[in-house]
Design an enzyme around this catalytic site. Structure first.
Site, PDB file in Angstrom:
ATOM      1  N   HIS A 197     -36.084 -20.691   2.673  1.00 49.25           N
ATOM      2  CA  HIS A 197     -34.621 -20.732   2.563  1.00 49.25           C
ATOM      3  C   HIS A 197     -34.060 -22.035   3.139  1.00 49.25           C
ATOM      4  O   HIS A 197     -32.968 -22.030   3.719  1.00 49.25           O
ATOM      5  CB  HIS A 197     -33.989 -19.527   3.264  1.00 49.25           C
ATOM      6  CG  HIS A 197     -34.097 -18.260   2.483  1.00 49.25           C
ATOM      7  ND1 HIS A 197     -33.318 -17.994   1.373  1.00 49.25           N
ATOM      8  CD2 HIS A 197     -34.917 -17.201   2.629  1.00 49.25           C
ATOM      9  CE1 HIS A 197     -33.647 -16.809   0.884  1.00 49.25           C
ATOM     10  NE2 HIS A 197     -34.611 -16.309   1.623  1.00 49.25           N
ATOM     11  N   LYS A 255     -36.909 -21.026  -5.107  1.00 52.21           N
ATOM     12  CA  LYS A 255     -35.527 -20.895  -4.630  1.00 52.21           C
ATOM     13  C   LYS A 255     -34.767 -22.191  -4.941  1.00 52.21           C
ATOM     14  O   LYS A 255     -34.471 -22.446  -6.099  1.00 52.21           O
ATOM     15  CB  LYS A 255     -35.523 -20.511  -3.149  1.00 52.21           C
ATOM     16  CG  LYS A 255     -36.029 -19.069  -2.977  1.00 52.21           C
ATOM     17  CD  LYS A 255     -35.942 -18.534  -1.571  1.00 52.21           C
ATOM     18  CE  LYS A 255     -36.286 -17.054  -1.533  1.00 52.21           C
ATOM     19  NZ  LYS A 255     -37.469 -16.731  -0.756  1.00 52.21           N
ATOM     20  N   SER A 291     -33.401 -14.893   6.174  1.00 53.74           N
ATOM     21  CA  SER A 291     -32.670 -14.608   4.945  1.00 53.74           C
ATOM     22  C   SER A 291     -31.532 -13.611   5.117  1.00 53.74           C
ATOM     23  O   SER A 291     -30.597 -13.618   4.328  1.00 53.74           O
ATOM     24  CB  SER A 291     -33.630 -14.097   3.880  1.00 53.74           C
ATOM     25  OG  SER A 291     -34.191 -12.867   4.289  1.00 53.74           O
TER      26      SER A 291
HETATM   27  C1  LIG Z   1     -38.604 -15.813  -0.826  1.00 55.09           C
HETATM   28  C2  LIG Z   1     -39.496 -15.939   0.342  1.00 55.09           C
HETATM   29  C3  LIG Z   1     -40.888 -15.885   0.207  1.00 55.09           C
HETATM   30  C4  LIG Z   1     -41.554 -15.598  -1.106  1.00 55.09           C
HETATM   31  O1  LIG Z   1     -41.431 -16.672  -1.978  1.00 55.09           O
HETATM   32  P1  LIG Z   1     -42.067 -16.563  -3.444  1.00 55.09           P
HETATM   33  O2  LIG Z   1     -42.390 -17.958  -3.823  1.00 55.09           O
HETATM   34  O3  LIG Z   1     -41.028 -15.925  -4.297  1.00 55.09           O
HETATM   35  O4  LIG Z   1     -43.288 -15.714  -3.322  1.00 55.09           O
HETATM   36  C5  LIG Z   1     -41.662 -16.098   1.325  1.00 55.09           C
HETATM   37  N1  LIG Z   1     -41.104 -16.317   2.539  1.00 55.09           N
HETATM   38  C6  LIG Z   1     -39.759 -16.356   2.705  1.00 55.09           C
HETATM   39  C7  LIG Z   1     -39.189 -16.605   4.063  1.00 55.09           C
HETATM   40  C8  LIG Z   1     -38.917 -16.153   1.622  1.00 55.09           C
HETATM   41  O5  LIG Z   1     -37.607 -16.150   1.786  1.00 55.09           O
END
Ligand SMILES: *Cc1c(COP(=O)(O)O)cnc(C)c1O
Length: 404
Positions: free
Chosen positions: A215, A250, A187
């Site tokens: 992502h 996301k 990220s």
């Molecule tokens: C955003 C993210 C998470 C967490 O996701 P949620 O569904 O908001 O708990 C976990 N792992 C990665 C790599 C992320 O970018």
């Protein structure tokens, strides 16, 4: 004698030291749906370049309509965990649809990807096993691994020689099962893991390969299946990556919810033993119904996936032409390197005045001296909005002496 007041004094001093170190995070209040533009509580309208809204589905009309229709057909809440009375027909449908989309046998839903990662390792791996993890993996992976008794090894970020060394040592140590786990896309850098190389290394050492594709799911790869598709590890619709965790929070609509996808027996064991699944409420019907609509959309057309990549190519080219240094790559995460933490904050603050919402990241979120502005491009952005953002970057960059 310790007292509540004594405890609060301690908490206040912790907060103060965060403040003094410049590490307090302030939450900016938005009064509109998430989108290419948002309005702040003070009335200002901004072009938004910091949401994980890669496909623009956070405020998509068809997705919202599906959520409302599902409230009408299946109610608002279920007030239960899955194994008591929290499983509806639509939960089973969504799990099957996610498995098909990702090329696995089955999938299991969680309240969040944080829970999917938190509940993945402990039921599956024990003392006799080794879990090998990229040093920059997401916090939820680190926490999930901590909760299991397997031996832990880390390899330097994206360093395949070090991964090979760790695999060798795990095997030399007599490990029963070896699992290699990585973020599919990281990220802070937009780096995509070298899954093709990793698959070969894992095969050579009899190891399992797992990815967290938060992502990536929905837009990486030719049909948006994720980083396994991007790297040719989705063959005839079958995933060559053993386990995939991901989020509904996301690109896939951005509400909340997570999942793990993989072989049917693994998913079944998680249903029996994974603590965040067993002891936390089922996913709300509205989110489930909307997520099925999202998969309908993504399986019927690659328009949104194609648009976020076209927008990304446009933005990467234009911001580089404006004189900024970016981390190379093709991911819609575009890190604009500033290096200096104070400058990064000044740049973000000036951009906000110019109507562009971006966030500066600095230590400890990224290594010291590696401060940056992270831009996230969306299919929802118009070319005009992206060009306006680049013009604002150029103006603010000139004012701060970052570009000429
Ligand atoms: C955003 C993210 C998470 C967490 O996701 P949620 O569904 O908001 O708990 C976990 N792992 C990665 C790599 C992320 O970018």
């Amino acid at each position: 004698m310790p007292s509540a007041e004594h405890f609060l004094t301690h908490v206040r001093s912790e907060l103060l030291s965060l403040q003094e170190a410049g590490l307090m995070k302030a939450e900016r209040v938005i009064t509109t749906p998430q989108g290419a533009t948002v309005r702040l509580a003070d009335g200002r309208s901004l072009i938004n370049l910091c949401a994980n809204n890669y496909l623009g589905l956070s405020s998509n009309e068809a997705v919202g309509a599906a959520a409302q229709a599902t409230i009408a057909s299946h109610g608002f809440g279920l007030s239960s965990v899955r194994f008591i009375c929290g499983t509806q027909d639509i939960h089973k449908t969504l799990e099957q649809r996610l498995a098909r989309f990702l090329g696995t046998e089955d999938a299991i839903l969680y309240a969040a990807a944080f829970d999917a990662n938190g509940g993945l390792f402990e039921p599956l791996f024990g003392e006799a096993d080794v879990v090998i993890s990229d040093e920059l993996n997401h916090a939820s992976i680190i926490d999930g691994i901590r909760l299991c008794k397997a031996q832990r090894r880390r390899y330097r970020h994206n360093d395949m020689a070090d991964l090979a060394e760790q695999l060798q040592q795990a095997r030399a140590g007599g490990a029963r099962h070896v699992l290699v786990f990585t973020d599919g896309a990281f990220s802070m850098d937009g780096t995509v893991a070298q899954l093709d190389v990793m698959r070969r290394l894992c095969d050579a050492h009899g190891a399992l390969l797992a990815i967290d594709d938060c992502h990536a799911t929905g837009f990486m790869g030719a049909t948006g299946r994720g980083t396994h598709e991007h790297h040719g590890l989705l063959v005839n619709g079958r995933s060559k990556v053993d386990l995939i965790t991901g989020t509904l929070g996301k690109a896939l609509g951005g509400a909340s919810g997570g999942f793990t996808a993989g072989p049917a027996p693994v998913i079944e064991l998680l249903r029996q033993r994974s603590r965040p699944y067993l002891f936390s409420n089922t996913l709300a019907p509205a989110i489930v119904g909307a997520s099925i609509a999202v998969l309908d959309l993504l399986e019927s057309s690659t328009t949104l996936r194609d648009r976020v990549h076209a927008n990304t190519r446009h933005f990467r080219q234009a911001i580089a032409a404006a004189g900024f240094e970016i981390k190379p790559g093709e991911h819609p995460i575009v890190p604009i390197m500033v290096y200096d933490a104070v400058l990064a904050q000044q740049l973000a603050a000036r951009l906000l005045e110019l109507g562009i919402y971006v966030v500066g990241f600095f230590f400890p979120v990224v290594p010291r001296g590696q401060a940056r502005i992270r831009v996230q491009v969306s299919a929802a952005h118009s070319i005009e909005q992206l060009d306006a953002a680049v013009a604002a970057f150029a103006q603010a960059g000139r004012e701060l002496g970052l570009v000429r």
